[in-house]
Write a protein that holds these residues in place. Structure first.
Motif, PDB file in Angstrom:
ATOM      1  N   THR A 269      12.724 -19.542 -38.771  1.00 45.45           N
ATOM      2  CA  THR A 269      11.855 -19.936 -37.617  1.00 45.45           C
ATOM      3  C   THR A 269      10.835 -18.688 -37.362  1.00 45.45           C
ATOM      4  OG1 THR A 269      13.117 -19.420 -36.092  1.00 45.45           O
ATOM      5  CG2 THR A 269      13.326 -21.442 -36.906  1.00 45.45           C
ATOM      6  N   PRO A 270       9.780 -18.925 -36.734  1.00 47.38           N
ATOM      7  CA  PRO A 270       9.057 -17.594 -36.427  1.00 47.38           C
ATOM      8  C   PRO A 270       9.936 -16.787 -35.448  1.00 47.38           C
ATOM      9  CG  PRO A 270       7.587 -19.679 -36.177  1.00 47.38           C
ATOM     10  CD  PRO A 270       9.097 -20.121 -36.612  1.00 47.38           C
ATOM     11  N   ALA A 271      10.877 -17.140 -34.587  1.00 44.75           N
ATOM     12  CA  ALA A 271      11.554 -16.780 -33.527  1.00 44.75           C
ATOM     13  C   ALA A 271      12.362 -15.587 -34.657  1.00 44.75           C
ATOM     14  CB  ALA A 271      12.379 -17.501 -32.816  1.00 44.75           C
ATOM     15  N   LEU A 272      13.126 -16.097 -35.653  1.00 41.78           N
ATOM     16  CA  LEU A 272      14.058 -15.373 -36.411  1.00 41.78           C
ATOM     17  C   LEU A 272      13.364 -14.418 -37.103  1.00 41.78           C
ATOM     18  CD1 LEU A 272      16.431 -18.106 -37.426  1.00 41.78           C
ATOM     19  CD2 LEU A 272      17.115 -16.115 -36.345  1.00 41.78           C
ATOM     20  N   LEU A 273      11.993 -14.775 -37.720  1.00 38.59           N
ATOM     21  CA  LEU A 273      11.214 -13.597 -38.523  1.00 38.59           C
ATOM     22  C   LEU A 273      10.884 -12.574 -37.373  1.00 38.59           C
ATOM     23  CD1 LEU A 273       8.915 -15.988 -40.702  1.00 38.59           C
ATOM     24  CD2 LEU A 273      10.662 -14.415 -41.423  1.00 38.59           C
ATOM     25  N   HIS A 274      10.389 -12.776 -36.274  1.00 39.64           N
ATOM     26  CA  HIS A 274      10.218 -11.923 -35.315  1.00 39.64           C
ATOM     27  C   HIS A 274      11.304 -11.184 -34.832  1.00 39.64           C
ATOM     28  CE1 HIS A 274       9.036 -10.747 -30.832  1.00 39.64           C
ATOM     29  NE2 HIS A 274       8.535 -10.099 -31.590  1.00 39.64           N
ATOM     30  N   LEU A 275      12.502 -11.661 -34.906  1.00 41.68           N
ATOM     31  CA  LEU A 275      13.720 -10.670 -34.577  1.00 41.68           C
ATOM     32  C   LEU A 275      14.065  -9.948 -35.668  1.00 41.68           C
ATOM     33  CD1 LEU A 275      16.425 -10.198 -32.728  1.00 41.68           C
ATOM     34  CD2 LEU A 275      17.380 -12.162 -33.852  1.00 41.68           C
ATOM     35  N   ALA A 276      14.041 -10.461 -36.678  1.00 40.14           N
ATOM     36  CA  ALA A 276      14.383  -9.401 -38.008  1.00 40.14           C
ATOM     37  C   ALA A 276      13.212  -8.410 -38.121  1.00 40.14           C
ATOM     38  CB  ALA A 276      14.086 -10.313 -39.337  1.00 40.14           C
ATOM     39  N   GLN A 277      12.061  -8.674 -37.788  1.00 40.68           N
ATOM     40  CA  GLN A 277      11.173  -7.337 -37.922  1.00 40.68           C
ATOM     41  C   GLN A 277      11.474  -6.371 -36.950  1.00 40.68           C
ATOM     42  OE1 GLN A 277       7.045  -8.454 -39.106  1.00 40.68           O
ATOM     43  NE2 GLN A 277       7.862 -10.507 -39.193  1.00 40.68           N
ATOM     44  N   ILE A 278      11.682  -6.935 -35.597  1.00 40.21           N
ATOM     45  CA  ILE A 278      12.099  -6.020 -34.770  1.00 40.21           C
ATOM     46  C   ILE A 278      13.347  -5.077 -34.995  1.00 40.21           C
ATOM     47  CG2 ILE A 278      13.111  -5.810 -32.245  1.00 40.21           C
ATOM     48  CD1 ILE A 278      11.547  -8.183 -31.480  1.00 40.21           C
ATOM     49  N   GLU A 279      14.151  -5.943 -35.379  1.00 37.32           N
ATOM     50  CA  GLU A 279      15.557  -5.152 -35.588  1.00 37.32           C
ATOM     51  C   GLU A 279      15.467  -3.994 -36.817  1.00 37.32           C
ATOM     52  OE1 GLU A 279      19.048  -7.529 -35.533  1.00 37.32           O
ATOM     53  OE2 GLU A 279      18.853  -7.718 -33.549  1.00 37.32           O
ATOM     54  N   LEU A 280      14.485  -4.534 -37.730  1.00 42.49           N
ATOM     55  CA  LEU A 280      14.120  -3.508 -38.789  1.00 42.49           C
ATOM     56  C   LEU A 280      13.364  -2.106 -38.667  1.00 42.49           C
ATOM     57  CD1 LEU A 280      12.806  -5.640 -41.980  1.00 42.49           C
ATOM     58  CD2 LEU A 280      14.803  -3.958 -41.895  1.00 42.49           C
ATOM     59  N   LEU A 281      12.389  -2.563 -37.495  1.00 39.93           N
ATOM     60  CA  LEU A 281      11.716  -1.249 -36.971  1.00 39.93           C
ATOM     61  C   LEU A 281      12.607  -0.521 -36.091  1.00 39.93           C
ATOM     62  CD1 LEU A 281       8.554  -3.202 -35.923  1.00 39.93           C
ATOM     63  CD2 LEU A 281       8.736  -1.554 -37.795  1.00 39.93           C
ATOM     64  N   ASN A 282      13.713  -1.253 -35.522  1.00 38.21           N
ATOM     65  CA  ASN A 282      14.458  -0.344 -34.763  1.00 38.21           C
ATOM     66  C   ASN A 282      15.827   0.512 -35.393  1.00 38.21           C
ATOM     67  OD1 ASN A 282      14.431  -0.222 -31.923  1.00 38.21           O
ATOM     68  ND2 ASN A 282      14.691  -2.438 -31.608  1.00 38.21           N
ATOM     69  N   LEU A 283      15.868   0.159 -36.500  1.00 38.16           N
ATOM     70  CA  LEU A 283      16.981   0.622 -37.466  1.00 38.16           C
ATOM     71  C   LEU A 283      16.865   2.167 -37.435  1.00 38.16           C
ATOM     72  CD1 LEU A 283      17.516  -1.403 -40.542  1.00 38.16           C
ATOM     73  CD2 LEU A 283      19.206  -0.767 -38.969  1.00 38.16           C
ATOM     74  N   ARG A 284      16.037   3.086 -37.332  1.00 42.08           N
ATOM     75  CA  ARG A 284      15.872   4.369 -37.326  1.00 42.08           C
ATOM     76  C   ARG A 284      16.730   4.832 -36.113  1.00 42.08           C
ATOM     77  NH1 ARG A 284      11.931   8.065 -39.251  1.00 42.08           N
ATOM     78  NH2 ARG A 284      10.428   6.338 -39.443  1.00 42.08           N
ATOM     79  N   GLU A 285      16.591   4.066 -34.942  1.00 45.46           N
ATOM     80  CA  GLU A 285      17.397   4.618 -33.594  1.00 45.46           C
ATOM     81  C   GLU A 285      18.716   4.050 -33.459  1.00 45.46           C
ATOM     82  OE1 GLU A 285      14.082   3.761 -33.735  1.00 45.46           O
ATOM     83  OE2 GLU A 285      13.388   5.798 -33.791  1.00 45.46           O
ATOM     84  N   LYS A 286      18.758   2.892 -33.769  1.00 44.39           N
ATOM     85  CA  LYS A 286      20.246   2.165 -33.457  1.00 44.39           C
ATOM     86  C   LYS A 286      20.848   1.572 -34.644  1.00 44.39           C
ATOM     87  CE  LYS A 286      19.201  -1.852 -31.511  1.00 44.39           C
ATOM     88  NZ  LYS A 286      19.015  -2.966 -30.495  1.00 44.39           N
ATOM     89  N   SER A 287      22.056   1.477 -34.380  1.00 45.16           N
ATOM     90  CA  SER A 287      22.862   0.753 -35.497  1.00 45.16           C
ATOM     91  C   SER A 287      23.712  -0.421 -35.039  1.00 45.16           C
ATOM     92  CB  SER A 287      24.148   1.779 -35.693  1.00 45.16           C
ATOM     93  OG  SER A 287      24.983   1.822 -34.769  1.00 45.16           O
TER      94      SER A 287
END
Length: 492
Positions: A269-287
């Motif tokens: 769904t769009p919500a899951l695609l959005h979440l996946a992209q947020i978490e990819l962008l966050n990977l540098r700072e958080k595990s």
């Protein structure tokens, strides 16, 4: 889809690029031969997106056997010396962006050594024949398409930074526009000599010396002479029985796409695609992540991101398959170009050492003697029935979203054309708006419900990348689809 007596196919971002590849395949050339002819043609007819002094990645996938990746991306200099770096500002209407150009931004180019290494491994058509279409087109001229003119307008501050550059990409009065006839006689001469002398022309010969003659360059003869393309094992993962092969580290594109394919459920769904992209962008700072990202892949991506991010603007893609069932996908880039012409060559070199997306700490922050990271990611997908799809995309940071969403649609059962035409959703920065293409009402309602600002585009757009793909079944059925977002042209 149709059966073909000679099962060949090509899909690229320009009619002449596709024609160059298809003609080689029709004459019995290999997929590598076709990629070489197409890449040289792209340097002529897609001149802002591709250049002989850029870099790229080539994915090779035989009908039976393991895929391989040839890394021909750019390398940082072996030692640090002061260089000439200039700043220009591009106006995109509602925003402006700073670009860095000049001789001090040129990284060691890898495209030409890569093409010759691939030819030595899996080519059979003589280089003179492969280069001839590009030579003739550069010498006689080609008509500038609407897309190429739009790309030139975006890059106008770079293409007008020096009178010789403006002349190369238009006239003394203006840069190229749709309908203009663009010639490049110096480039034609270079390609003609290259086909005879081989890559040494670019690593030690006259073209190399011309590049080193630029005032303010940080490159040395040692950098050019010692550059070597590298064969690598692809990053591999499976989803619902599909074998997916992607570019490995130091590229970040493959790891990003693999993480999304591994973590997302069926029928996203769009919500899951959005979440996946947020978490990819966050990977540098958080595990810690909501989605179950593969820990090994995530750790590898963090390691690369700690050194540099990677988003390229000037990029194009070529996908082909030959009569023997070998599939090839080649993505190549010149960055946004260094804003100058190497004397006597008609070539604008890359500006990879000035790309803020590659070097977030700014020009001059590069580590010595390393491959820069890249978002480029040619892909091979082997379906459970043995069919192989080769695909890739241009589009800077949108490469990961264009390819991951197309792959998800394919694996969920969409036809190739439907998967490429399906609306895309992209998040460029954590605090930025969600960019989305128009879609059916149910999908649009789901996008509007996302907890973020929405930037809804009126139609499919070049911004969202250009996925060009070919598919071959074990029985020889062939399909090719080129993305209309980037003026794609396919031929079977």
């Amino acid at each position: 889809m149709k059966a073909n007596k000679h099962p060949i196919a090509a899909a690229t971002g320009h009619r002449l690029t596709t024609q160059a590849a298809y003609d080689v395949l029709s004459a019995g050339g290999t997929a590598v031969d076709a990629c070489i002819a197409a890449a040289l043609m792209a340097c002529v007819v897609e001149p802002v997106l591709a250049g002989p002094m850029g870099g790229g990645f080539l994915m090779l996938a035989p009908l039976h056997g393991a895929p391989r990746v040839l890394d021909g991306f750019v390398q940082t200099p072996r030692r640090r010396i002061p260089g000439d770096v200039q700043q220009v500002e591009a106006d995109f209407g509602d925003t402006t962006q700073i670009f860095h150009i000049g001789a001090g931004t040129v990284a060691t180019p890898g495209l030409i050594p890569m093409l010759f290494e691939a030819h030595a491994r899996a080519g059979k058509t003589p280089m003179r024949e492969l280069a001839q279409p590009a030579i003739e087109t550069a010498r006689n001229g080609h008509v500038v398409t609407t897309l190429q003119a739009e790309v030139a307008q975006i890059a106008a501050p770079i293409l007008t930074a020096d009178p010789r550059t403006q002349q190369r990409f238009g006239t003394a009065e203006r840069i190229m526009q749709a309908g203009d006839t663009l010639t490049a006689p110096d480039l034609a001469d270079v390609l003609e000599v290259l086909a005879i002398e081989g890559p040494r022309l670019f690593t030690e010969g006259e073209v190399a010396q011309a590049l080193l003659s630029l005032d303010g360059t940080v490159l040395t003869a040692d950098d050019l002479r010692r550059y070597a393309p590298k064969w690598r094992d692809p990053l591999q993962m499976t989803r619902r029985g599909w074998q997916v092969s992607l570019t490995p580290s130091p590229s970040i594109g493959g790891a990003q796409i693999a993480l999304m394919l591994d973590a997302l459920p069926d029928q996203v769904t769009p919500a899951l695609l959005h979440l996946a992209q947020i978490e990819l962008l966050n990977l540098r700072e958080k595990s810690d992540t909501t989605l179950r990202f593969d820990p090994t892949l995530a750790a590898e991506l963090r390691k690369t991101l700690a050194r540099h991010d990677a988003r390229l603007r000037g990029t194009t893609h070529i996908s082909v398959t030959d009569q023997q069932g070998l599939g090839a996908a080649l993505t190549l880039s010149n960055g946004t170009g260094a804003g100058m012409i190497v004397p006597g060559t008609g070539i604008m070199p890359n500006n990879m050492l000035g790309e803020e997306d590659l070097l977030p700490a700014g020009p001059g922050s590069w580590e010595q003697d390393i491959r820069l990271a890249s978002a480029m990611c040619p892909i091979s997908l082997r379906a459970p029935d043995g069919s192989i799809t080769m695909m890739g995309s241009g589009g800077s940071s949108r490469i990961r979203t264009a390819l991951s969403q197309t792959a998800l649609h394919l694996i969920d059962g969409m036809a190739l054309e439907q998967a490429i035409l399906a609306p895309r959703l992209h998040l460029d920065t954590l605090n930025g708006p969600v960019a989305a293409e128009p879609a059916e009402e149910r999908w649009y309602d789901a996008i509007r419900a996302l907890p973020a600002d929405l930037n809804l585009w009126p139609d499919r757009a070049m911004y969202f990348g250009g996925v060009h793909a070919v598919r071959r079944s074990p029985r020889g059925q062939i399909e090719a689809v080129a993305d209309p977002r980037r003026d794609g042209f396919a031929q079977t």
